[in-house]
Design a protein around this motif. Sequence first.
Motif, short mmCIF file in Angstrom:
data_model
loop_
_atom_site.label_atom_id
_atom_site.label_comp_id
_atom_site.label_asym_id
_atom_site.label_seq_id
_atom_site.Cartn_x
_atom_site.Cartn_y
_atom_site.Cartn_z
N ARG A 1 0.73 -1.19 -0.25
CA ARG A 1 -0.12 -0.03 0.21
C ARG A 1 0.76 1.18 -0.20
O ARG A 1 0.71 2.06 -0.85
CB ARG A 1 -0.94 0.12 1.32
CG ARG A 1 -1.83 1.37 1.22
CD ARG A 1 -3.00 1.28 2.27
NE ARG A 1 -2.18 1.67 3.43
CZ ARG A 1 -2.91 2.03 4.68
NH1 ARG A 1 -4.19 1.78 4.66
NH2 ARG A 1 -2.30 2.23 5.65
N HIS A 2 1.98 1.25 0.80
CA HIS A 2 2.84 2.42 0.90
C HIS A 2 3.42 2.69 -0.47
O HIS A 2 3.58 3.67 -0.93
CB HIS A 2 3.94 1.90 1.92
CG HIS A 2 5.03 3.09 1.97
ND1 HIS A 2 4.64 4.44 2.36
CD2 HIS A 2 6.25 3.11 1.61
CE1 HIS A 2 5.78 5.31 2.40
NE2 HIS A 2 6.63 4.58 1.70
N GLN A 3 4.01 1.74 -1.18
CA GLN A 3 4.55 1.74 -2.30
C GLN A 3 3.54 2.37 -3.29
O GLN A 3 3.83 3.27 -4.19
CB GLN A 3 5.27 0.44 -2.99
CG GLN A 3 6.38 0.18 -2.20
CD GLN A 3 7.54 1.06 -2.44
OE1 GLN A 3 7.72 1.59 -3.63
NE2 GLN A 3 8.20 1.54 -1.19
N ALA B 1 5.22 -5.38 -6.81
CA ALA B 1 3.99 -5.67 -6.67
C ALA B 1 3.67 -6.94 -6.41
O ALA B 1 2.78 -7.64 -5.68
CB ALA B 1 2.66 -4.78 -7.49
N ARG B 2 4.15 -7.70 -7.75
CA ARG B 2 3.65 -9.33 -7.82
C ARG B 2 4.41 -9.86 -6.71
O ARG B 2 3.98 -11.10 -6.17
CB ARG B 2 4.00 -9.59 -9.24
CG ARG B 2 2.94 -9.11 -10.29
CD ARG B 2 3.30 -9.40 -11.70
NE ARG B 2 2.41 -8.49 -12.46
CZ ARG B 2 2.95 -8.06 -13.68
NH1 ARG B 2 4.13 -7.90 -13.84
NH2 ARG B 2 2.09 -7.30 -14.35
N SER B 3 5.61 -9.53 -6.33
CA SER B 3 6.44 -10.50 -5.17
C SER B 3 5.60 -10.32 -4.24
O SER B 3 5.51 -11.19 -3.17
CB SER B 3 7.77 -9.85 -5.17
OG SER B 3 8.47 -10.27 -6.44
N ALA B 4 5.16 -9.13 -3.93
CA ALA B 4 4.39 -8.84 -2.27
C ALA B 4 3.22 -9.48 -2.34
O ALA B 4 2.88 -10.09 -1.32
CB ALA B 4 4.18 -7.21 -2.41
N VAL B 5 2.53 -9.65 -3.60
CA VAL B 5 1.21 -10.17 -3.64
C VAL B 5 1.44 -11.72 -3.57
O VAL B 5 0.73 -12.60 -2.87
CB VAL B 5 0.21 -9.86 -4.56
CG1 VAL B 5 -0.82 -10.71 -4.90
CG2 VAL B 5 -0.07 -8.67 -4.87
N ASP B 6 2.67 -12.25 -4.08
CA ASP B 6 2.85 -13.80 -4.18
C ASP B 6 3.32 -14.03 -2.45
O ASP B 6 2.55 -15.03 -1.69
CB ASP B 6 4.11 -14.10 -4.73
CG ASP B 6 3.88 -14.15 -6.19
OD1 ASP B 6 2.70 -14.46 -6.49
OD2 ASP B 6 4.87 -14.26 -6.99
N GLU B 7 3.71 -12.99 -1.62
CA GLU B 7 3.91 -13.30 -0.17
C GLU B 7 2.65 -13.15 0.69
O GLU B 7 2.38 -13.87 1.43
CB GLU B 7 5.22 -12.39 0.29
CG GLU B 7 5.54 -12.60 1.81
CD GLU B 7 5.87 -13.97 2.00
OE1 GLU B 7 5.82 -14.71 3.09
OE2 GLU B 7 6.41 -14.79 1.14
N ILE B 8 1.77 -12.17 0.28
CA ILE B 8 0.43 -12.06 0.81
C ILE B 8 -0.32 -13.53 0.91
O ILE B 8 -1.05 -13.80 1.55
CB ILE B 8 -0.10 -10.83 0.33
CG1 ILE B 8 0.38 -9.69 0.89
CG2 ILE B 8 -1.83 -10.75 0.87
CD1 ILE B 8 -0.02 -8.20 0.08
#
Length: 122
Positions: free
Chosen positions: A14-16, A28-35
């Motif tokens: 969200r911050h980014q 974004a895609r890496s963050a969502v993969d971890e989420i």
Amino acid sequence: AYMQNLGAFTHALRHQSEAVSPLDAAFARSAVDEIKRSFDEMEKHHGEHMKTMSTEMRTHMEAMMKEMGMHRAMLKDSVGALDRDVQSDHIDAKKVAADCAVILEHLDAMSKMHADKKPMKM
């Protein structure tokens, strides 16, 4: 711990999405993969925990478990929406930020439920 990890990556994304234009698609895609991974592990842990609960405990916590289940279902839908949004060729940072805000609202509500629960007297 998985809820905290899910929250940490959602906050970072969200911050980014609010600070950087255009939003870095790889990030974004890496963050969502971890989420998604954290959500899946949270669900797995929850299922294992439910197997250990006695019938009496389940009955005692029925209302809370129903509400928690509602939040988990909405959280799953929100994570799915976020995943679809970051897979787009042109990621809409505002949409990603809005998706993250919804996820964080569900996590906050779930955290409050855990904090408010009282130990069952037996």
